[in-house]
Motif scaffolding. Structure first.
Motif, PDB file in Angstrom:
ATOM      1  N   UNK A   6       0.832  -1.191   0.000  1.00 55.49           N
ATOM      2  CA  UNK A   6       0.000   0.000   0.000  1.00 55.49           C
ATOM      3  C   UNK A   6       0.874   1.250   0.000  1.00 55.49           C
ATOM      4  N   UNK A   7       0.468   2.228  -0.792  1.00 47.70           N
ATOM      5  CA  UNK A   7       1.201   3.485  -0.851  1.00 47.70           C
ATOM      6  C   UNK A   7       0.694   4.389   0.262  1.00 47.70           C
ATOM      7  N   UNK A   8       1.588   4.914   1.041  1.00 44.49           N
ATOM      8  CA  UNK A   8       1.243   5.810   2.129  1.00 44.49           C
ATOM      9  C   UNK A   8       1.123   7.223   1.578  1.00 44.49           C
ATOM     10  N   UNK A   9      -0.021   7.880   1.843  1.00 48.10           N
ATOM     11  CA  UNK A   9      -0.213   9.228   1.315  1.00 48.10           C
ATOM     12  C   UNK A   9       0.791  10.210   1.895  1.00 48.10           C
ATOM     13  N   UNK A  10       1.418   9.873   3.014  1.00 47.46           N
ATOM     14  CA  UNK A  10       2.395  10.764   3.616  1.00 47.46           C
ATOM     15  C   UNK A  10       3.823  10.458   3.174  1.00 47.46           C
ATOM     16  N   UNK A  11       4.018   9.382   2.427  1.00 42.18           N
ATOM     17  CA  UNK A  11       5.358   8.989   2.017  1.00 42.18           C
ATOM     18  C   UNK A  11       5.955   9.968   1.012  1.00 42.18           C
ATOM     19  N   UNK A  12       5.120  10.730   0.334  1.00 39.04           N
ATOM     20  CA  UNK A  12       5.581  11.646  -0.694  1.00 39.04           C
ATOM     21  C   UNK A  12       5.791  13.049  -0.116  1.00 39.04           C
ATOM     22  N   UNK A  13       6.284  13.131   1.103  1.00 41.96           N
ATOM     23  CA  UNK A  13       6.474  14.416   1.752  1.00 41.96           C
ATOM     24  C   UNK A  13       7.604  15.189   1.099  1.00 41.96           C
ATOM     25  N   UNK A  14       7.390  16.484   0.951  1.00 48.34           N
ATOM     26  CA  UNK A  14       8.433  17.366   0.470  1.00 48.34           C
ATOM     27  C   UNK A  14       8.046  18.784   0.862  1.00 48.34           C
ATOM     28  N   UNK A  15       9.040  19.613   0.991  1.00 48.84           N
ATOM     29  CA  UNK A  15       8.742  20.999   1.330  1.00 48.84           C
ATOM     30  C   UNK A  15       8.078  21.660   0.133  1.00 48.84           C
ATOM     31  N   UNK A  16       7.272  22.648   0.404  1.00 44.37           N
ATOM     32  CA  UNK A  16       6.533  23.384  -0.616  1.00 44.37           C
ATOM     33  C   UNK A  16       5.430  22.560  -1.275  1.00 44.37           C
ATOM     34  N   UNK A  22      -1.797  24.264  -3.741  1.00 39.46           N
ATOM     35  CA  UNK A  22      -2.557  25.516  -3.835  1.00 39.46           C
ATOM     36  C   UNK A  22      -2.478  26.084  -5.255  1.00 39.46           C
ATOM     37  N   UNK A  23      -1.314  26.011  -5.857  1.00 41.38           N
ATOM     38  CA  UNK A  23      -1.154  26.480  -7.230  1.00 41.38           C
ATOM     39  C   UNK A  23      -2.000  25.634  -8.188  1.00 41.38           C
ATOM     40  N   UNK A  24      -2.063  24.338  -7.957  1.00 43.77           N
ATOM     41  CA  UNK A  24      -2.873  23.448  -8.790  1.00 43.77           C
ATOM     42  C   UNK A  24      -4.364  23.780  -8.700  1.00 43.77           C
ATOM     43  N   UNK A  25      -4.783  24.346  -7.572  1.00 48.71           N
ATOM     44  CA  UNK A  25      -6.191  24.719  -7.392  1.00 48.71           C
ATOM     45  C   UNK A  25      -6.579  25.932  -8.226  1.00 48.71           C
ATOM     46  N   UNK A  26      -5.581  26.714  -8.635  1.00 53.49           N
ATOM     47  CA  UNK A  26      -5.813  27.969  -9.348  1.00 53.49           C
ATOM     48  C   UNK A  26      -6.748  28.833  -8.520  1.00 53.49           C
ATOM     49  N   UNK A  27      -7.772  29.425  -9.116  1.00 54.64           N
ATOM     50  CA  UNK A  27      -8.695  30.295  -8.379  1.00 54.64           C
ATOM     51  C   UNK A  27     -10.008  29.619  -8.027  1.00 54.64           C
ATOM     52  N   UNK A  28     -10.114  28.345  -8.330  1.00 56.16           N
ATOM     53  CA  UNK A  28     -11.359  27.605  -8.100  1.00 56.16           C
ATOM     54  C   UNK A  28     -11.583  27.382  -6.604  1.00 56.16           C
ATOM     55  N   UNK A  86      -6.081  22.165   3.590  1.00 57.15           N
ATOM     56  CA  UNK A  86      -5.867  21.584   4.922  1.00 57.15           C
ATOM     57  C   UNK A  86      -5.168  20.229   4.810  1.00 57.15           C
ATOM     58  N   UNK A  87      -5.639  19.372   3.890  1.00 59.01           N
ATOM     59  CA  UNK A  87      -5.008  18.074   3.703  1.00 59.01           C
ATOM     60  C   UNK A  87      -3.581  18.234   3.201  1.00 59.01           C
ATOM     61  N   UNK A  88      -3.365  19.125   2.254  1.00 57.23           N
ATOM     62  CA  UNK A  88      -2.024  19.339   1.710  1.00 57.23           C
ATOM     63  C   UNK A  88      -1.054  19.792   2.801  1.00 57.23           C
ATOM     64  N   UNK A  89      -1.506  20.659   3.680  1.00 59.43           N
ATOM     65  CA  UNK A  89      -0.654  21.118   4.789  1.00 59.43           C
ATOM     66  C   UNK A  89      -0.337  19.983   5.751  1.00 59.43           C
ATOM     67  N   UNK A  90      -1.330  19.129   6.032  1.00 61.61           N
ATOM     68  CA  UNK A  90      -1.076  17.991   6.911  1.00 61.61           C
ATOM     69  C   UNK A  90      -0.094  17.014   6.277  1.00 61.61           C
ATOM     70  N   UNK A  91      -0.232  16.788   4.983  1.00 64.44           N
ATOM     71  CA  UNK A  91       0.702  15.896   4.286  1.00 64.44           C
ATOM     72  C   UNK A  91       2.114  16.474   4.345  1.00 64.44           C
ATOM     73  N   UNK A  92       2.226  17.779   4.099  1.00 70.57           N
ATOM     74  CA  UNK A  92       3.550  18.421   4.128  1.00 70.57           C
ATOM     75  C   UNK A  92       4.202  18.313   5.514  1.00 70.57           C
ATOM     76  N   UNK A  93       3.382  18.427   6.558  1.00 68.71           N
ATOM     77  CA  UNK A  93       3.916  18.343   7.931  1.00 68.71           C
ATOM     78  C   UNK A  93       4.133  16.891   8.383  1.00 68.71           C
TER      79      UNK A  93
END
Length: 95
Positions: A6-16, A22-28, A86-93
């Motif tokens: 199983x791939x861990x969603x937190x295994x792909x941690x990286x800064x930024x 957020x950039x991928x979200x654009x203005x939506x 919120x999820x992206x920030x938790x993954x980053x941390x």
């Protein structure tokens, strides 16, 4: 990677990471599962799992709908920009 691992969603941690998401979200402001999957680079099944497991907040717009035979209609989720960030920030941390 073996298929059974199983791939861990937190295994792909990286800064930024959160900034990239957020950039991928654009203005939506509101997203479906397909759009959210594209933002994270994951499958729609993964996004649904995150919602069902409580990692990502999503509102099921089909929650009260039923098929003519009485079966429940498959969930159709709406996800806010804030829930994605919120999820992206938790993954980053790392949690």
């Amino acid at each position: 990677m073996p298929k059974h691992q199983q791939i861990d969603m937190f295994a792909d941690q990286r800064t930024e990471y959160a900034a990239m998401i957020e950039q991928n979200c654009q203005n939506q402001q509101m997203f479906g599962t397909v759009e959210t999957a594209g933002i994270f680079g994951k499958s729609t099944d993964t996004v649904r799992e995150w919602i069902e497991e409580g990692w990502l907040v999503g509102h099921d717009t089909n929650c009260s709908r039923k098929h003519k035979g009485g079966r429940t209609v498959r969930p159709s989720y709406v996800i806010t920009r804030q829930a994605i960030l919120d999820l992206a920030n938790r993954i980053e941390r790392g949690y």
